[in-house]
Design a protein around this motif. Structure first.
Motif, PDB file in Angstrom:
ATOM      1  N   ARG A  48       0.939  -1.270   0.058  1.00  0.00           N
ATOM      2  CA  ARG A  48       0.115  -0.160  -0.034  1.00  0.00           C
ATOM      3  C   ARG A  48       0.819   1.302   0.119  1.00  0.00           C
ATOM      4  O   ARG A  48       1.879   1.440   0.773  1.00  0.00           O
ATOM      5  CB  ARG A  48      -0.968  -0.023   1.285  1.00  0.00           C
ATOM      6  N   VAL A  49       0.375   2.385  -0.706  1.00  0.00           N
ATOM      7  CA  VAL A  49       1.238   3.373  -0.912  1.00  0.00           C
ATOM      8  C   VAL A  49       1.372   4.167   0.609  1.00  0.00           C
ATOM      9  O   VAL A  49       2.576   4.632   0.636  1.00  0.00           O
ATOM     10  CB  VAL A  49       0.377   4.566  -1.756  1.00  0.00           C
ATOM     11  N   ALA A  50       0.546   4.011   1.205  1.00  0.00           N
ATOM     12  CA  ALA A  50       0.507   4.801   2.635  1.00  0.00           C
ATOM     13  C   ALA A  50       1.734   4.265   3.455  1.00  0.00           C
ATOM     14  O   ALA A  50       2.588   4.765   3.991  1.00  0.00           O
ATOM     15  CB  ALA A  50      -0.982   4.667   3.428  1.00  0.00           C
ATOM     16  N   SER A  51       1.754   2.680   3.558  1.00  0.00           N
ATOM     17  CA  SER A  51       2.939   2.012   4.106  1.00  0.00           C
ATOM     18  C   SER A  51       4.056   2.305   3.412  1.00  0.00           C
ATOM     19  O   SER A  51       5.283   2.333   4.130  1.00  0.00           O
ATOM     20  CB  SER A  51       2.638   0.470   3.972  1.00  0.00           C
ATOM     21  N   LEU A  52       3.977   2.518   2.227  1.00  0.00           N
ATOM     22  CA  LEU A  52       5.340   2.850   1.396  1.00  0.00           C
ATOM     23  C   LEU A  52       5.860   4.147   1.950  1.00  0.00           C
ATOM     24  O   LEU A  52       7.096   4.381   2.269  1.00  0.00           O
ATOM     25  CB  LEU A  52       5.520   2.689  -0.004  1.00  0.00           C
ATOM     26  N   PHE A  53       4.958   5.318   2.000  1.00  0.00           N
ATOM     27  CA  PHE A  53       5.364   6.673   2.559  1.00  0.00           C
ATOM     28  C   PHE A  53       5.849   6.303   4.106  1.00  0.00           C
ATOM     29  O   PHE A  53       7.204   7.161   4.140  1.00  0.00           O
ATOM     30  CB  PHE A  53       4.448   7.302   2.575  1.00  0.00           C
TER      31      PHE A  53
ATOM     32  N   HIS B 196      -1.998  17.973  -9.536  1.00  0.00           N
ATOM     33  CA  HIS B 196      -1.478  16.647  -9.335  1.00  0.00           C
ATOM     34  C   HIS B 196      -1.905  15.880  -8.136  1.00  0.00           C
ATOM     35  O   HIS B 196      -1.860  16.702  -7.166  1.00  0.00           O
ATOM     36  CB  HIS B 196       0.052  16.688  -9.660  1.00  0.00           C
ATOM     37  N   GLN B 197      -2.248  14.622  -8.208  1.00  0.00           N
ATOM     38  CA  GLN B 197      -2.583  13.877  -7.176  1.00  0.00           C
ATOM     39  C   GLN B 197      -1.422  13.152  -6.736  1.00  0.00           C
ATOM     40  O   GLN B 197      -0.696  12.718  -7.887  1.00  0.00           O
ATOM     41  CB  GLN B 197      -3.854  13.185  -7.032  1.00  0.00           C
ATOM     42  N   ILE B 198      -1.209  12.710  -5.827  1.00  0.00           N
ATOM     43  CA  ILE B 198      -0.228  11.683  -5.362  1.00  0.00           C
ATOM     44  C   ILE B 198      -0.753  11.020  -4.234  1.00  0.00           C
ATOM     45  O   ILE B 198      -1.560  11.446  -3.212  1.00  0.00           O
ATOM     46  CB  ILE B 198       1.084  12.273  -4.908  1.00  0.00           C
ATOM     47  N   GLY B 199      -0.378   9.585  -3.965  1.00  0.00           N
ATOM     48  CA  GLY B 199      -0.695   8.786  -2.893  1.00  0.00           C
ATOM     49  C   GLY B 199      -1.512   7.737  -3.130  1.00  0.00           C
ATOM     50  O   GLY B 199      -2.087   7.700  -4.340  1.00  0.00           O
ATOM     51  N   GLU B 200      -2.132   6.850  -2.009  1.00  0.00           N
ATOM     52  CA  GLU B 200      -3.184   6.087  -2.396  1.00  0.00           C
ATOM     53  C   GLU B 200      -4.245   6.648  -2.922  1.00  0.00           C
ATOM     54  O   GLU B 200      -5.050   7.455  -2.391  1.00  0.00           O
ATOM     55  CB  GLU B 200      -3.539   5.354  -1.160  1.00  0.00           C
ATOM     56  N   GLY B 201      -4.698   5.798  -4.269  1.00  0.00           N
ATOM     57  CA  GLY B 201      -6.012   6.267  -4.773  1.00  0.00           C
ATOM     58  C   GLY B 201      -5.784   7.375  -5.732  1.00  0.00           C
ATOM     59  O   GLY B 201      -6.914   7.858  -6.373  1.00  0.00           O
ATOM     60  N   ALA B 202      -4.738   8.005  -5.774  1.00  0.00           N
ATOM     61  CA  ALA B 202      -4.338   9.233  -6.659  1.00  0.00           C
ATOM     62  C   ALA B 202      -4.714   8.876  -8.258  1.00  0.00           C
ATOM     63  O   ALA B 202      -4.840   7.662  -8.811  1.00  0.00           O
ATOM     64  CB  ALA B 202      -2.963   9.472  -6.650  1.00  0.00           C
ATOM     65  N   VAL B 203      -5.387   9.723  -8.900  1.00  0.00           N
ATOM     66  CA  VAL B 203      -5.727   9.569 -10.011  1.00  0.00           C
ATOM     67  C   VAL B 203      -5.364  10.778 -11.148  1.00  0.00           C
ATOM     68  O   VAL B 203      -4.868  11.905 -10.518  1.00  0.00           O
ATOM     69  CB  VAL B 203      -7.290   9.596 -10.330  1.00  0.00           C
TER      70      VAL B 203
END
Length: 234
Positions: free
Chosen positions: A2-7, A42-49
């Protein structure tokens, strides 16, 4: 993962670095604040589109214009075909002055002058790429070029007939009809864009080794002549 965990892992790695390395890499917590200037597009992180601009997850190490599904400008597509890879150095150059690195980019952001803000922003963005501990990246393959080219070079009036004579080597790779099958078209390029690009190759700021060699053989008048020829080529 998960991106949050990666962060979270990325932050731990970055804060575990030495003080000198942290200064070089930037502060991702401060970068999150700087990112407020970017989040309108720009979006970034989990769920970014993708929004006005593409999302920025995994941007490090990615070739320019390679994010599937986003409609990039022709200039950005040319940069990608040319070999531009997003590293800490090339992203820094782009954020400092987007149009200096990719002329005619559609990104409306004027640029970020403060090198500390850019370093912090890059540390924040880097946390959302595959290997956030891999800092710094390789040397840049492209840097800003538009605004430090001598105005006298840009003012040269090229002879299109002479440009046609010189163009035989160009059209062995670039299609004279403007098609772009793996190699970007240079037909009907604005003269200034052509001149800036060729001088960037001469100075080895743009990465393609064959183009560096070809441009290195040309003087200012010859580059201007080629620009004048290709500008009006139908």
């Amino acid at each position: 993962m998960r991106v949050a965990s990666l962060f979270k892992i990325a932050l731990a790695v970055l804060f575990a670095a030495s003080a000198s390395h942290a200064a070089e890499a930037g502060d991702p917590e401060k970068g999150k604040i700087v990112y407020s200037k970017c989040k309108g597009c720009h979006q970034i992180g989990e769920g970014a589109v993708d929004r006005i601009g593409p999302h920025l997850n995994a941007v490090f190490g990615r070739r320019a214009a390679a994010h599937d599904g986003f409609a990039y400008s022709k200039s950005m597509q040319r940069a990608g075909v040319d070999g531009l890879i997003w590293t800490a150095k090339t992203l820094d150059a782009y954020i400092e002055n987007p149009r200096a690195l990719v002329s005619k980019t559609r990104m409306s952001f004027r640029g970020m002058d403060d090198p500390e803000d850019r370093a912090n922003l890059l540390a924040y963005l880097r946390a959302f790429s595959d290997d956030p501990s891999n800092l710094p990246e390789a040397e840049p393959t492209a840097r800003g070029t538009d605004h430090d080219l001598d105005p006298e070079i840009l003012a040269l009036q090229g002879d299109p007939d002479y440009g046609e004579y010189l163009s035989s080597e160009c059209v062995t790779c670039h299609q004279a009809d403007g098609s772009a099958e793996g190699i970007p078209s240079i037909t009907q390029w604005p003269e200034e864009d052509f001149v800036v690009a060729m001088h960037a190759y001469k100075r080895k700021l743009r990465p393609h080794p064959v183009m560096q060699m070809m441009a290195g053989r040309l003087n200012d008048e010859e580059i201007a002549a080629l620009a004048a020829f290709f500008k009006d080529l139908q």
